[in-house]
Design a protein around this motif. Structure first.
Motif, PDB file in Angstrom:
ATOM      1  N   MET A 119       0.837  -1.193   0.000  1.00  0.00           N
ATOM      2  CA  MET A 119       0.000   0.000   0.000  1.00  0.00           C
ATOM      3  C   MET A 119       0.877   1.250   0.000  1.00  0.00           C
ATOM      4  N   VAL A 120       0.456   2.241  -0.775  1.00  0.00           N
ATOM      5  CA  VAL A 120       1.202   3.495  -0.912  1.00  0.00           C
ATOM      6  C   VAL A 120       0.303   4.661  -0.510  1.00  0.00           C
ATOM      7  N   LYS A 121       0.813   5.533   0.356  1.00  0.00           N
ATOM      8  CA  LYS A 121       0.086   6.742   0.721  1.00  0.00           C
ATOM      9  C   LYS A 121       0.578   7.912  -0.126  1.00  0.00           C
ATOM     10  N   PRO A 122      -0.306   8.772  -0.553  1.00  0.00           N
ATOM     11  CA  PRO A 122       0.117   9.913  -1.375  1.00  0.00           C
ATOM     12  C   PRO A 122       0.711  11.027  -0.516  1.00  0.00           C
ATOM     13  N   LEU A 139      -8.922  16.427   3.383  1.00  0.00           N
ATOM     14  CA  LEU A 139      -7.691  15.660   3.533  1.00  0.00           C
ATOM     15  C   LEU A 139      -7.977  14.164   3.589  1.00  0.00           C
ATOM     16  N   LYS A 140      -9.041  13.798   4.284  1.00  0.00           N
ATOM     17  CA  LYS A 140      -9.398  12.388   4.415  1.00  0.00           C
ATOM     18  C   LYS A 140      -9.723  11.778   3.058  1.00  0.00           C
ATOM     19  N   LYS A 141     -10.378  12.553   2.187  1.00  0.00           N
ATOM     20  CA  LYS A 141     -10.722  12.052   0.857  1.00  0.00           C
ATOM     21  C   LYS A 141      -9.502  11.981  -0.058  1.00  0.00           C
ATOM     22  N   LEU A 142      -8.559  12.904   0.156  1.00  0.00           N
ATOM     23  CA  LEU A 142      -7.373  12.949  -0.701  1.00  0.00           C
ATOM     24  C   LEU A 142      -6.343  11.877  -0.338  1.00  0.00           C
ATOM     25  N   MET A 143      -6.138  11.678   0.955  1.00  0.00           N
ATOM     26  CA  MET A 143      -5.051  10.816   1.423  1.00  0.00           C
ATOM     27  C   MET A 143      -5.498   9.356   1.506  1.00  0.00           C
ATOM     28  N   VAL A 144      -5.972   8.841   0.397  1.00  0.00           N
ATOM     29  CA  VAL A 144      -6.439   7.457   0.340  1.00  0.00           C
ATOM     30  C   VAL A 144      -5.304   6.568  -0.168  1.00  0.00           C
ATOM     31  N   PRO A 145      -4.908   5.543   0.581  1.00  0.00           N
ATOM     32  CA  PRO A 145      -3.832   4.660   0.130  1.00  0.00           C
ATOM     33  C   PRO A 145      -4.216   3.940  -1.163  1.00  0.00           C
ATOM     34  N   ASN A 163       0.425   3.825  -9.855  1.00  0.00           N
ATOM     35  CA  ASN A 163       0.013   5.110 -10.394  1.00  0.00           C
ATOM     36  C   ASN A 163       0.108   5.086 -11.908  1.00  0.00           C
ATOM     37  N   MET A 164      -1.006   5.281 -12.591  1.00  0.00           N
ATOM     38  CA  MET A 164      -1.044   5.174 -14.051  1.00  0.00           C
ATOM     39  C   MET A 164      -0.768   6.484 -14.758  1.00  0.00           C
ATOM     40  N   ARG A 165      -0.628   7.570 -14.021  1.00  0.00           N
ATOM     41  CA  ARG A 165      -0.443   8.876 -14.670  1.00  0.00           C
ATOM     42  C   ARG A 165       0.818   9.548 -14.166  1.00  0.00           C
ATOM     43  N   ARG A 166       1.466  10.292 -15.033  1.00  0.00           N
ATOM     44  CA  ARG A 166       2.598  11.087 -14.586  1.00  0.00           C
ATOM     45  C   ARG A 166       2.090  12.215 -13.707  1.00  0.00           C
ATOM     46  N   ASN A 167       2.809  12.470 -12.613  1.00  0.00           N
ATOM     47  CA  ASN A 167       2.352  13.503 -11.687  1.00  0.00           C
ATOM     48  C   ASN A 167       2.277  14.871 -12.339  1.00  0.00           C
TER      49      ASN A 167
END
Length: 246
Positions: A119-122, A139-145, A163-167
């Motif tokens: 699992m990866v956290k953003p 923040l809770k919605k954004l920081m989804v592993p 991650n399928m997209r370049r940042n």
């Protein structure tokens, strides 16, 4: 089909592991596998025979001939017995160059195969060098592993997902790390070689191939730890639908 294949493998092992050569004293030299090692790879490859214990490994080499017996006491104590060997398991064995009867590293290739996940956290994207103040609910919605995975297949192909997209093209405030999208794997001198033919747009390397060399720190039925450079990554096994139905 799998049961039939297992029966054939076990039949070969029973005959070969019990054989001590031909009547005239010559070893049987017929190969039991067409597996080809990478140039420069000093590992021995073969199948675990009946008679393996906590201190002894009996290996039927792919190249043919009688089984080889190795002392694995130090190997086990040094945590280099990676995946407990059972009869019929495919193994990669590094032999002590100063004592050909001792194995210094054993990798159970069958245990290594499969889908491994973590699992990866953003992290949050900064604006003008600062993280924008956000309500806890946002923040809770954004920081989804996100679950990343590495799948090592029996044909030595590999797939990596994450991650399928370049940042740079992602406008979300949550940034997930990029990954190398591995397409092949091999064992080389007791280490795991991961090769990626990167896809333009997914990584900064563009179309430039990438090869990573990983040390296998831990390998168990449900756990894997790889070290690439100074970074260690722990994985858990993702069971297939067939495994879950059992």
């Amino acid at each position: 089909m799998k049961k039939a294949l297992l029966f054939i493998v076990l039949s070969v092992l029973i005959v070969a592991c019990g054989s001590k050569g031909t009547k005239d004293g010559n070893k049987t030299s017929e190969a039991i596998s067409i597996y080809e090692k990478m140039p420069g790879d000093l590992a021995l490859y073969g199948l675990a025979c009946d008679g393996c214990t906590d201190s002894v490994l009996i290996l039927l080499p792919y190249s043919g001939g009688d089984p080889d017996t190795f002392d694995i006491i130090n190997c086990r104590q040094q945590h280099r017995l990676l995946g407990r060997p059972h009869i019929g398991d495919a193994l990669a064995v590094m032999v002590n160059p100063e004592n050909r009867n001792e194995a210094v590293s054993v990798i159970n290739l069958g245990t290594l195969e499969g889908q491994w996940c973590y699992m990866v956290k953003p992290t949050l994207r900064t604006i003008d060098g600062k993280v924008p103040p956000l309500p806890d609910s946002i923040l809770k919605k954004l920081m989804v592993p996100m679950e990343y995975s590495l799948k090592l297949k029996a044909d030595y192909s590999a797939t990596a997902t994450g991650n399928m997209r370049r940042n740079g093209n992602n406008q979300s405030l949550a940034i997930y790390p990029d990954i190398h999208r591995y397409t092949e794997w091999r064992i080389f001198n007791g280490r795991l070689i991961l090769h990626a033919d990167t896809i333009a747009g997914f990584t900064k390397e563009g179309d430039k191939p990438v090869t990573d060399t990983a040390d296998i720190v831990l390998l168990k039925r449900d756990s894997l730890v790889l070290r690439i450079g100074d970074k260690e990554q722990s994985y858990y096994r993702k069971k297939s639908e067939e495994d879950r139905r059992r």
